[in-house]
Scaffold this active site. Sequence first.
Site, PDB file in Angstrom:
ATOM      1  CG  ASN A   9      -1.805   1.138   1.084  1.00 27.01           C
ATOM      2  OD1 ASN A   9      -1.977   2.082   0.430  1.00 27.01           O
ATOM      3  ND2 ASN A   9      -2.405   1.894   2.231  1.00 27.01           N
ATOM      4  CE  LYS A  11      -0.050   3.232   4.892  1.00 28.65           C
ATOM      5  NZ  LYS A  11      -0.374   3.550   6.276  1.00 28.65           N
ATOM      6  CG  HIS A  96      -5.806   2.256   4.885  1.00 26.97           C
ATOM      7  ND1 HIS A  96      -5.204   2.777   5.711  1.00 26.97           N
ATOM      8  CD2 HIS A  96      -4.309   1.026   5.007  1.00 26.97           C
ATOM      9  CE1 HIS A  96      -3.991   2.867   6.028  1.00 26.97           C
ATOM     10  NE2 HIS A  96      -3.312   1.602   5.902  1.00 26.97           N
ATOM     11  CD  GLU A  98      -3.029   5.441   6.081  1.00 26.85           C
ATOM     12  OE1 GLU A  98      -2.852   5.855   4.910  1.00 26.85           O
ATOM     13  OE2 GLU A  98      -2.306   5.322   6.823  1.00 26.85           O
ATOM     14  CD  GLU A 168      -3.990  -2.049   7.650  1.00 22.59           C
ATOM     15  OE1 GLU A 168      -2.841  -2.248   7.092  1.00 22.59           O
ATOM     16  OE2 GLU A 168      -4.368  -1.630   6.974  1.00 22.59           O
ATOM     17  N   GLY A 174       2.083   2.503  10.461  1.00 24.86           N
ATOM     18  CA  GLY A 174       3.266   4.107   9.906  1.00 24.86           C
ATOM     19  C   GLY A 174       3.744   3.603  11.417  1.00 24.86           C
ATOM     20  CB  SER A 214       5.223  -1.125  12.162  1.00 27.62           C
ATOM     21  OG  SER A 214       5.030  -0.289  12.127  1.00 27.62           O
TER      22      SER A 214
HETATM   23  C1  PEP Z   1      -0.440  -0.067   5.516  1.00 28.35           C
HETATM   24  O1  PEP Z   1      -0.698   1.068   5.483  1.00 28.35           O
HETATM   25  O2  PEP Z   1      -2.071  -0.420   5.229  1.00 28.35           O
HETATM   26  C2  PEP Z   1       0.413  -0.455   6.687  1.00 28.35           C
HETATM   27  C3  PEP Z   1      -0.012  -1.395   7.345  1.00 28.35           C
HETATM   28  O3  PEP Z   1       0.874   0.552   6.836  1.00 28.35           O
HETATM   29  P1  PEP Z   1       2.610   0.594   7.379  1.00 28.35           P
HETATM   30  O4  PEP Z   1       3.187  -0.932   7.324  1.00 28.35           O
HETATM   31  O5  PEP Z   1       3.676   1.523   7.565  1.00 28.35           O
HETATM   32  O6  PEP Z   1       2.278   0.695   8.890  1.00 28.35           O
END
Ligand code: PEP
Length: 254
Positions: A9, A11, A96, A98, A168, A174, A214
Amino acid sequence: MRKPIIAANWKLNKGPSDTEDFIKSFESRLNDLPKGVDLVLAPPFISLPKATELLSQSKVRVAAQNMSEQDNGAFTGEVSALMLKEVFVSYVILGHSERRSIYGESDELINAKIRKAHELELKPIFCIGETLGEREGGQLEEVLRRQLTKGLEGITEKQILDTVIAYEPVWAIGTGVTATPEQAQDAHEFVRSVLTDLYEVSVSEKVRIQYGGSVKPANAAELLGQKDIDGALVGGASLEASSFAELIANGVVE
Ligand code: PEP
């Protein structure tokens, strides 16, 4: 046996030219990577045609990061499922955190998008997850059950098999803080138990549940080694082809 699926992803990163650079570098590494894994890249809308064109002969599939629940009309700034199909997109990330927290997307809206994606035969990567406050407040299971039940309303057994769930935890996205393998496995097991409440067990056992938050080359093996973790949704560590390839190599055991 569920085939793992690892998705990048990006973003709000990588226009068409950076997308091309990444794909050229990533494709040159593909031969050395495990074969028994589905791989997906999710660039921003503007880079989707470039990605699908460059990957037209590849096993790597392309996802959008969002989509409208509407078909067409006066919806400024939106992109429809049909438009994504027209440029050969296969998957779409929906729900997601976000999108939920910054753009206020509700469970109902996400459900409408998931239904629309299936109507047009796009495979949703349906994200769910709790905030730190919800986890610390003992609401983890309640939140996951609500997101799943509302998000999957009206989704048939056939459609759920073409849906990927991405668990998630919001506090791990992030932040560099990862759920421990035990925390992640417990949550995935719970998610699968909710799917078993909603569908036949023979169906819920086949649904792939990715972990996101992460994930990096250094922790991919431990996380993806858990019984109910069937892949990863990766943000930061997917932005460099070398790091994404290393994560895949470490995370998938053949
Ligand atoms: C994500 O945006 O779905 C995500 C898991 O980001 P990150 O791996 O940077 O935590």
